[in-house]
Motif scaffolding. Structure first.
Motif, mmCIF file in Angstrom:
data_model
loop_
_atom_site.group_PDB
_atom_site.id
_atom_site.type_symbol
_atom_site.label_atom_id
_atom_site.label_comp_id
_atom_site.label_asym_id
_atom_site.label_seq_id
_atom_site.Cartn_x
_atom_site.Cartn_y
_atom_site.Cartn_z
ATOM 1 N N ALA A 650 14.605 4.496 0.691
ATOM 2 C CA ALA A 650 15.320 3.256 0.349
ATOM 3 C C ALA A 650 15.600 2.447 1.606
ATOM 4 C CB ALA A 650 16.630 3.577 -0.360
ATOM 5 N N ALA A 651 15.307 1.155 1.555
ATOM 6 C CA ALA A 651 15.563 0.256 2.688
ATOM 7 C C ALA A 651 16.267 -0.991 2.182
ATOM 8 C CB ALA A 651 14.243 -0.123 3.362
ATOM 9 N N ASP A 652 17.345 -1.377 2.854
ATOM 10 C CA ASP A 652 18.047 -2.583 2.384
ATOM 11 C C ASP A 652 18.422 -3.492 3.548
ATOM 12 O OD1 ASP A 652 21.429 -2.188 2.528
ATOM 13 O OD2 ASP A 652 20.151 -0.460 2.894
ATOM 14 N N TYR A 653 18.459 -4.773 3.230
ATOM 15 C CA TYR A 653 18.842 -5.774 4.215
ATOM 16 C C TYR A 653 20.338 -5.675 4.498
ATOM 17 C CZ TYR A 653 14.393 -8.339 3.946
ATOM 18 O OH TYR A 653 13.087 -8.711 4.033
ATOM 19 N N SER A 654 20.682 -5.800 5.761
ATOM 20 C CA SER A 654 22.088 -5.800 6.162
ATOM 21 C C SER A 654 22.591 -7.235 6.211
ATOM 22 C CB SER A 654 22.232 -5.138 7.536
ATOM 23 O OG SER A 654 23.538 -5.306 8.032
ATOM 24 N N GLN A 655 23.559 -7.542 5.388
ATOM 25 C CA GLN A 655 24.253 -8.841 5.404
ATOM 26 C C GLN A 655 23.276 -10.027 5.391
ATOM 27 O OE1 GLN A 655 26.348 -8.110 9.053
ATOM 28 N NE2 GLN A 655 28.048 -7.089 8.040
ATOM 29 N N ILE A 656 22.276 -9.937 4.510
ATOM 30 C CA ILE A 656 21.225 -10.956 4.514
ATOM 31 C C ILE A 656 21.749 -12.353 4.213
ATOM 32 C CG2 ILE A 656 20.573 -10.483 2.106
ATOM 33 C CD1 ILE A 656 17.659 -11.145 2.955
ATOM 34 N N GLU A 830 17.842 -4.362 -1.794
ATOM 35 C CA GLU A 830 17.301 -3.046 -1.468
ATOM 36 C C GLU A 830 15.945 -2.829 -2.140
ATOM 37 O OE1 GLU A 830 18.831 1.592 -1.995
ATOM 38 O OE2 GLU A 830 19.684 0.001 -3.245
ATOM 39 N N LEU A 831 15.021 -2.219 -1.414
ATOM 40 C CA LEU A 831 13.736 -1.822 -1.963
ATOM 41 C C LEU A 831 13.660 -0.296 -1.977
ATOM 42 C CD1 LEU A 831 11.259 -4.315 -0.231
ATOM 43 C CD2 LEU A 831 12.404 -4.526 -2.447
ATOM 44 N N ILE A 832 13.192 0.269 -3.101
ATOM 45 C CA ILE A 832 13.100 1.718 -3.240
ATOM 46 C C ILE A 832 11.637 2.095 -3.417
ATOM 47 C CG2 ILE A 832 13.723 3.717 -4.653
ATOM 48 C CD1 ILE A 832 16.063 0.930 -4.905
#
Length: 875
Positions: A650-656, A830-832
């Motif tokens: 799982a990868a997600d943007y921080s405070q996009i 978030e992308l999984i």
């Protein structure tokens, strides 16, 4: 027949409804909780009271004749929350749709209008019911007039008759104004006599009858009470005058004009649709009234065997799938329209034809479709690949105006001047009655849809080009639809045994909580019955702040939360309710939608729905799994890779959104903070509170975080005060300091509103538009909401565009690198992905690189990632 006149205090009930329900929005972002609550109250009144005459009175403005007597009258009231103000025009529209008279009168209050009309009604053979949330109107109680006071919530009321008023307060209706004269009223800023409360006021009135008579016998009183009354005599008499409802207002409406004959069905349906009140629409159980369409004859071939004229290099293809659950739905026929003619192909003919399968899967055969994603998934489930889609009208329509997004091609076609198509509902029916008609009518309808697609394509392409949105369509939304189709087909593996174990564990925990609650209560009862629970809490256990009505005590969550420290039973009940919902909605809900053949859930992504461009998912909604409770977060343990020795990554943007704000607003401080990788909430706290980094407390950072994210969503002082549990004044000051600290943000807000007024819309960084027709509305409340929408849409929409671009780039990169990893889900930012263990090192470098370079901004995009044997461990 005896008349029954119902008079409603509109402002009071709107306030009640607003604060009783959580903030709700329709798909256009308009807040709807007050409208919905008001509607529920209205429906209850119509059902229970069955009025022959009806009126809703509103306050006309801030100034009334009472301000001449006391200029500080109502001076202490806080400004109406903008989230409520924006809903008032819709409440008036609701009343018009229900054909209920409404009235307001300059210089007078709603109470005065109601008082005047009730006096007129009492002079005839009429029963009167007044409905309000304000006890001021109790002075109108009489043998003919009952006053219903709504309590906390929108369903509970106390009905005041002369007898009930005497029982509750021990005074008559005429003495209500004397009581107000003595004790005052904080909500209206009526001063009264300082130090005199309700009990003292009632005691004095029981003995002396009126304020005036009490002052005539003032020498009979003693001590401090006598001094207070003596010192504040003028104030007491003035307060009584202010509290007195004026019953001789110069209204221009007669009682006969209030006759209620029922509602305008189509107006109500139209409004409910605009507000997304689907539950209320379902209760009405009515179909749409459709304009009759005069259809001209068309010719087409009913194909029994595929021949070469049908399968051309360029064609319009319509795949008819009536069931919204298209993953496993049957296909009800195909239509192909090309330069050679119009062809209807029965499902069995197409699916059994190798020629059709080859044509469908050949990318060089360019195809125009309506909802290509649905067609790709449905056909793949039948073993057919569909490639070569170079135009998808549902996506084009959505991009051109997301506010008018619809899945009915006939609606889209009519707006573009094509009238040779009936709606699906008129042909197939609605709900449980939905079915395919006879084959001739059915095949003709499908052919007409394909013809509409072919006719409209050029017009849509021209509009996209004119709006500079062709790139958004061709390079973002269309390729994304193919990736979403692949994700839907892939699905995500669910450990059914783990879900069942969790359900069983929760059942044991619920049984334990049940036992604890019974022990605390000292008896067994139905915990899910508000009536039985209320009796236990407020009569047997004598807990405070109970409000009893004719239906029992309120045991809503907000009331129980206030009682949490009073008794151990409260925490147990709240936990029982939360876990019960988790069990029924999510555990049981997920178990029902696991595909028996694949062991996976195949959610459906809504690509053409939201006005901001964000994706949503349904059946199941994997974006709303509650993760605040650890039991809810653990549900993610059941989402696992589909192969052994694979992981969930799982990868997600921080405070996009804040990074997008820094870029769009070009604010030097925000840009500098992100470029230097500072903690943005700490930095905001430093700027707003004027302190050093080491002096920032956790509470300061929490407040800074709330305003940082709140600014993105156009937060008001009311909204911030609710989130931080501070006063609106404190919240307003905080927002003011924030904007002073970040002048670029303040300048952006002014500029974007100005641009929206000039153009009628705002755009994202990738030219996604949102039209804002109310930006120049004369109504202050509607215009205010539109301005907040203009401020936040470019930020939210650009963030949505960035993650969509990242999905496309990542899907391409995974194939380019020859990796087996597959994109499974997109959840907010978030992308999984699922991947073999031996690809982890490659993904740790590849995924953040791709996501962080999806779009180049003035600040770096930052991606956090984690991986593990389930989605739970990957967080």
């Amino acid at each position: 027949m005896t008349k029954k006149v119902v008079l409603i205090d509109g402002n009071s009930l709107a306030y009640r409804a607003f604060f009783a329900l959580p903030l709700l929005n329709n798909d256009k972002g308009v807040h709807t909780n007050a409208i919905y609550g008001f509607t529920m109250i209205l429906l209850r009144i119509l059902e229970e009271e069955k009025p022959s005459h009806m009126l809703v009175a509103f306050d006309a403005g801030k100034t009334t004749f009472r301000h001449t007597t006391f200029k500080e009258y109502k001076g202490g009231r806080q400004k109406t929350p903008p989230e409520l103000s924006e809903q008032m025009p819709f409440i008036r529209e609701l009343l018009d749709a229900y054909q209920i008279k409404r009235y307001e009168l300059e210089n007078y209050e709603a109470d005065d209008i109601i008082g005047t009309l009730s006096k007129i009604a009492e002079e005839s053979d009429t029963e009167i019911k007044i409905i309000t949330g304000d006890k001021d109107l109790l002075q109108l109680v009489s043998e003919k007039t009952t006053v219903d006071i709504t309590l906390k919530g929108i369903t509970e009321v106390d009905s005041y008759t002369p007898g009930f008023l005497d029982e509750k307060l021990g005074i008559t209706s005429s003495q209500v104004i004397d009581m107000k004269g003595l004790m005052g009223d904080n909500s209206d800023n009526i001063p009264g006599v300082p130090g005199v409360g309700e009990k003292t006021a009632i005691k004095l009135l029981k003995e002396y009858g009126t304020v005036e008579n009490m002052y005539e016998h003032l020498d009979e009183l003693k001590g401090k009470l006598k001094e207070k009354l003596e010192e504040n005599k003028e104030q007491a008499l003035m307060s009584k005058e202010l509290a007195t409802i004026f019953r001789e207002t110069p209204i221009t409406m007669t009682l006969d004009e209030l006759a209620y004959d029922g509602y305008d069905e189509q107006a109500v349906i139209s409004l409910f649709k605009e507000l997304n009140f689907q539950t209320l629409l379902d209760k009405m159980n009515v179909g749409e009234v459709e304009e009759k369409v005069e259809l001209t004859e068309i010719s087409f071939e009913h194909v029994d065997a595929i021949h070469k004229e049908i399968l051309t290099e360029e064609a319009t293809l319509f795949v008819e799938i009536m069931d919204v659950h298209y993953h496993q739905a049957d296909i009800q026929g195909f239509a192909i329209v090309n330069e050679n003619g119009n062809y209807y192909i029965p499902t069995d003919v197409a699916l059994s034809s190798e020629e059709f399968k080859t044509w469908a899967s050949d990318e060089t055969n360019k195809k125009t479709l309506f909802d290509g994603k649905k067609a790709i998934v449905a056909l793949q489930c039948k073993g057919i690949e569909l490639k070569g889609i170079d135009f998808d009208l549902i996506i084009a329509s959505y991009i051109l105006n997301p506010a008018e997004a619809t899945e009915d091609l006939a609606v889209i076609a009519k707006k573009k001047g094509f009238f040779q198509l009936q709606s699906d509902e008129s042909v197939f029916g609605k709900g449980a009655k939905r079915k395919a008609p006879d084959e001739l009518l059915h095949s003709e309808h499908i052919i007409r849809k394909a013809i509409a697609l072919r006719e409209l394509r050029e017009q849509f392409e021209a509009e996209l080009k004119e709006n500079q949105q062709l790139e958004l369509y061709e390079h973002l939304e269309l390729p994304l639809s193919f990736i979403l189709a692949e994700m839907e087909c892939t699905g995500i593996k669910v450990d059914k045994k783990r879900l069942e174990d969790m359900r069983d564990e929760l059942s044991i925990r619920l049984a334990q909580l049940e036992k604890e609650i019974y022990e605390f209560a000292g008896e067994i009862f139905n915990i899910n019955s508000p009536k039985q629970l209320g009796t236990i809490l407020f009569e047997k256990l004598n807990l405070p702040t109970a409000k009893k009505t004719k239906t029992g005590y309120s045991t809503s969550a907000d009331i129980l939360e206030k009682l949490e420290g009073e008794h151990e039973i409260i925490r147990a009940i709240l936990t029982y309710r939360q876990l019960g919902k988790l069990n029924s909605t999510y555990l049981e809900g997920l178990l029902k939608v696991i595909n028996k053949e694949t062991g996976k859930v195949h959610t459906r992504f809504n690509q053409a729905l939201t006005q901001t461009g964000r994706l949503s998912s349904i059946d199941p909604n994997l974006q709303n799994i509650p993760i605040r409770l650890e039991e809810g977060r653990k549900i993610r343990q059941a989402f696992v890779p589909s192969h052994e020795d694979w992981v969930i990554f799982a990868a997600d943007y921080s405070q996009i959104e804040l990074r997008v704000l820094a870029h769009i607003a070009n604010d030097e401080k925000l840009i500098d903070a992100f470029q230097n990788d500072l903690d943005i909430h700490t930095k905001t706290a430093m700027d707003v509170f004027k302190v050093k980094a080491e002096e920032v407390t956790s509470d300061m950072r929490r407040q800074a975080k709330a305003v940082n994210f709140g600014i993105v969503y156009g937060i008001s002082d009311y909204g911030l005060s609710q989130g931080l549990n501070i006063t609106r004044k404190e919240a307003a000051t905080f927002i003011e300091r924030y904007l002073e600290s970040y002048p670029g943000v303040q300048e952006y807000m002014k500029d974007i509103v100005h641009e929206a007024k000039q153009a009628g819309f705002v755009s994202t960084l990738m030219q996604r538009r949102r039209y804002i027709p109310d930006i120049t509305n004369r109504n202050f409340n509607l215009r205010g909401f539109a301005e907040r929408t203009a401020m936040n849409t470019p930020i939210q929409g650009s963030a949505a565009d960035i993650i969509k671009k990242a999905m496309i780039d990542l899907a391409f990169a995974l194939k380019e690198e020859g990796l087996k990893a597959k994109l499974l889900l997109q959840v907010h930012d978030e992308l999984i992905v699922e991947a073999p263990v031996n690809e982890i090192e490659a993904l740790k470098e590849l995924i953040p690189r791709v996501m962080e370079h999806a779009l180049e901004l003035k600040v770096p995009l930052k991606v956090d990632y984690a991986y593990g044997p389930s989605w739970y461990e990957a967080k």
